[in-house]
Design a protein around this motif. Structure first.
Motif, PDB file in Angstrom:
ATOM      1  N   GLY A  83      -5.820 -25.089 -34.619  1.00 26.16           N
ATOM      2  CA  GLY A  83      -6.674 -24.133 -33.923  1.00 26.16           C
ATOM      3  C   GLY A  83      -5.888 -23.256 -32.977  1.00 26.16           C
ATOM      4  O   GLY A  83      -4.660 -23.312 -32.905  1.00 26.16           O
ATOM      5  N   ASP A  84      -6.634 -22.417 -32.235  1.00 31.56           N
ATOM      6  CA  ASP A  84      -6.010 -21.446 -31.347  1.00 31.56           C
ATOM      7  C   ASP A  84      -5.959 -21.890 -29.888  1.00 31.56           C
ATOM      8  O   ASP A  84      -5.279 -21.286 -29.072  1.00 31.56           O
ATOM      9  CB  ASP A  84      -6.756 -20.108 -31.436  1.00 31.56           C
ATOM     10  CG  ASP A  84      -6.707 -19.506 -32.834  1.00 31.56           C
ATOM     11  OD1 ASP A  84      -5.656 -19.672 -33.499  1.00 31.56           O
ATOM     12  OD2 ASP A  84      -7.693 -18.880 -33.247  1.00 31.56           O
ATOM     13  N   GLY A  85      -6.718 -22.917 -29.535  1.00 30.17           N
ATOM     14  CA  GLY A  85      -6.751 -23.352 -28.144  1.00 30.17           C
ATOM     15  C   GLY A  85      -7.706 -22.493 -27.315  1.00 30.17           C
ATOM     16  O   GLY A  85      -8.551 -21.790 -27.879  1.00 30.17           O
ATOM     17  N   PRO A  86      -7.582 -22.524 -25.986  1.00 34.14           N
ATOM     18  CA  PRO A  86      -6.532 -23.228 -25.236  1.00 34.14           C
ATOM     19  C   PRO A  86      -6.741 -24.747 -25.233  1.00 34.14           C
ATOM     20  O   PRO A  86      -7.866 -25.231 -25.180  1.00 34.14           O
ATOM     21  CB  PRO A  86      -6.660 -22.649 -23.826  1.00 34.14           C
ATOM     22  CG  PRO A  86      -8.095 -22.239 -23.715  1.00 34.14           C
ATOM     23  CD  PRO A  86      -8.500 -21.787 -25.083  1.00 34.14           C
ATOM     24  N   PHE A  87      -5.629 -25.469 -25.290  1.00 36.08           N
ATOM     25  CA  PHE A  87      -5.650 -26.926 -25.388  1.00 36.08           C
ATOM     26  C   PHE A  87      -5.260 -27.574 -24.056  1.00 36.08           C
ATOM     27  O   PHE A  87      -4.461 -27.028 -23.303  1.00 36.08           O
ATOM     28  CB  PHE A  87      -4.642 -27.399 -26.445  1.00 36.08           C
ATOM     29  CG  PHE A  87      -4.800 -26.761 -27.784  1.00 36.08           C
ATOM     30  CD1 PHE A  87      -5.840 -27.126 -28.632  1.00 36.08           C
ATOM     31  CD2 PHE A  87      -3.906 -25.786 -28.215  1.00 36.08           C
ATOM     32  CE1 PHE A  87      -5.986 -26.545 -29.890  1.00 36.08           C
ATOM     33  CE2 PHE A  87      -4.036 -25.204 -29.463  1.00 36.08           C
ATOM     34  CZ  PHE A  87      -5.077 -25.567 -30.306  1.00 36.08           C
ATOM     35  N   PRO A  88      -5.796 -28.763 -23.787  1.00 35.40           N
ATOM     36  CA  PRO A  88      -5.198 -29.561 -22.717  1.00 35.40           C
ATOM     37  C   PRO A  88      -3.783 -29.932 -23.152  1.00 35.40           C
ATOM     38  O   PRO A  88      -3.490 -29.979 -24.358  1.00 35.40           O
ATOM     39  CB  PRO A  88      -6.103 -30.786 -22.646  1.00 35.40           C
ATOM     40  CG  PRO A  88      -6.710 -30.898 -24.011  1.00 35.40           C
ATOM     41  CD  PRO A  88      -6.871 -29.487 -24.493  1.00 35.40           C
ATOM     42  N   ALA A  89      -2.906 -30.176 -22.191  1.00 33.30           N
ATOM     43  CA  ALA A  89      -1.506 -30.428 -22.540  1.00 33.30           C
ATOM     44  C   ALA A  89      -0.926 -31.501 -21.634  1.00 33.30           C
ATOM     45  O   ALA A  89      -1.435 -31.775 -20.552  1.00 33.30           O
ATOM     46  CB  ALA A  89      -0.687 -29.150 -22.418  1.00 33.30           C
TER      47      ALA A  89
END
Length: 361
Positions: A83-89
């Motif tokens: 996917g494109d996110g935004p993701f937790p990191a």
């Protein structure tokens, strides 16, 4: 009869390698990259398919600039979910010694395991080659080196690096520290705070809570118990090791340039003056402490100290795991460091619990 191997390597918690710049152990124990982003494909390599990147994941080569060192870069890898996110990191912070980004111990790669498995659960993971791994010779010449230059400054910079990416949720960047990297978390938190920055939470994996010189002695006592009969060379090396440990009991009397247990006395003075448990009281963000119950390097005594101190704090949670070692892989304490010779992966329970902690905060 199970074979115990004392001659493989020194205890992993040691700082060994800062001065010597070598992964080789004594008989008794144990290229620069420019800033770039290139996408790694998910093609399955020939050989062991367990090392292949899952088709729904992406990896980006992302180098980390080193503060106050013009041109110094730490090559790293950002593993991204589908996917494109935004993701937790989450930023992964190494244990002691000159570790690569995977925290490779023989054929085991715990940080690579964490990165690829957490990404499968929707979490971006950043791991990078440690400064002492990339610039070991330069750092070995620096008698003023401390835990800050070894670990803290780069970890805080990695948090900032991720926060500036569009595919990362800037409010949900976590820090995970393993072993010495876990002990460094309160200092990483302080470094972020001084820059008016913050992490969303902290994950302590087998983090020492006690004096590191004490833990180092405990490790050697344990490993030498496997080999009561030593050669003359081994006896001499053992005597030298314990003589150095004895001198750490009065580290303030040492000249800063003296080398003990692989690091300058200046490094030890800074480290032994640091109380990670007391410093951690400043952290208000969520904290999660994980411990393998078969770990002989950082033991349940450290886990208990963290838990006894913060067990009633709402922002702290704790979990220990039966049958897991310092690398959070299956093994038995009674086998000593021989447990690291077998290629394994980080236990699924640990992956699931870390993912739940991140995804619920």
């Amino acid at each position: 009869m199970k074979k115990h191997i004392l001659s493989i390597f020194v205890p992993l918690i040691l700082i060994a390698g800062l001065v010597s710049c070598s992964n080789k152990a004594p008989e008794t124990a144990v290229p620069e990259s420019p800033v770039r982003e290139t996408m790694n494909t998910a093609e399955t390599p020939e050989g062991d398919s367990s090392d292949a990147l899952a088709e729904n994941l992406r990896e980006v080569d992302l180098s980390l600039p080193v503060k106050d060192h013009d041109g110094w870069m730490l090559p790293g890898t950002l593993t991204l979910p589908e996917g494109d996110g935004p993701f937790p990191a989450v930023v992964l912070v190494h244990g002691s010694g000159p570790n690569d980004r995977d925290e490779t111990i023989y054929e085991n790669k715990p940080f690579k395991d964490l990165a690829q498995n957490l990404a499968q659960k929707g979490i971006a993971v950043y791991r990078y080659d440690k400064r002492t791994y990339v610039y070991g010779k330069d750092m070995a010449a620096d008698m003023s080196l401390t835990l800050d230059e070894e670990t803290v400054i780069d970890a805080a910079a990695a948090v900032s690096l991720l926060k500036n990416r569009e595919d990362i949720d800037s409010d949900r960047v976590f820090v995970l520290g393993h072993s010495l990297g876990g002990q460094a978390i309160p200092r990483i938190h302080a470094a972020l705070a001084s820059a008016e920055n913050r992490a969303a939470g902290y994950i302590f994996l087998a983090a020492p809570a006690r004096n590191l010189a004490e833990i180092t002695r405990e490790q050697y006592d344990f490993l030498y118990s496997f080999n009561p009969v030593l050669t003359n060379t081994q006896k001499a090396q053992k005597e030298e090791i314990y003589a150095q440990l004895d001198r750490l009991d009065n580290v303030s009397a040492l000249d800063d340039s003296e080398v003990l247990m692989g690091a300058y006395a200046f490094y030890w003075k800074d480290l032994l003056a640091y109380d990670p448990v007391s410093s951690a009281s400043e952290i208000t963000e969520p904290c999660f402490v994980l411990q393998g119950e078969e770990d002989y390097q950082v033991t349940m005594a450290d886990f208990s100290l963290w838990q006894d101190t913060f067990g009633n704090s709402k922002n702290w949670s704790f979990r220990s795991y039966t049958g897991l070692t310092h690398l959070f892989m299956p093994g038995e304490r009674a086998n000593g460091n021989a447990v690291y010779l077998k290629k394994q992966t980080v236990d699924a329970r640990v992956i699931a619990d870390i993912a739940e902690f991140i995804n619920t905060h």
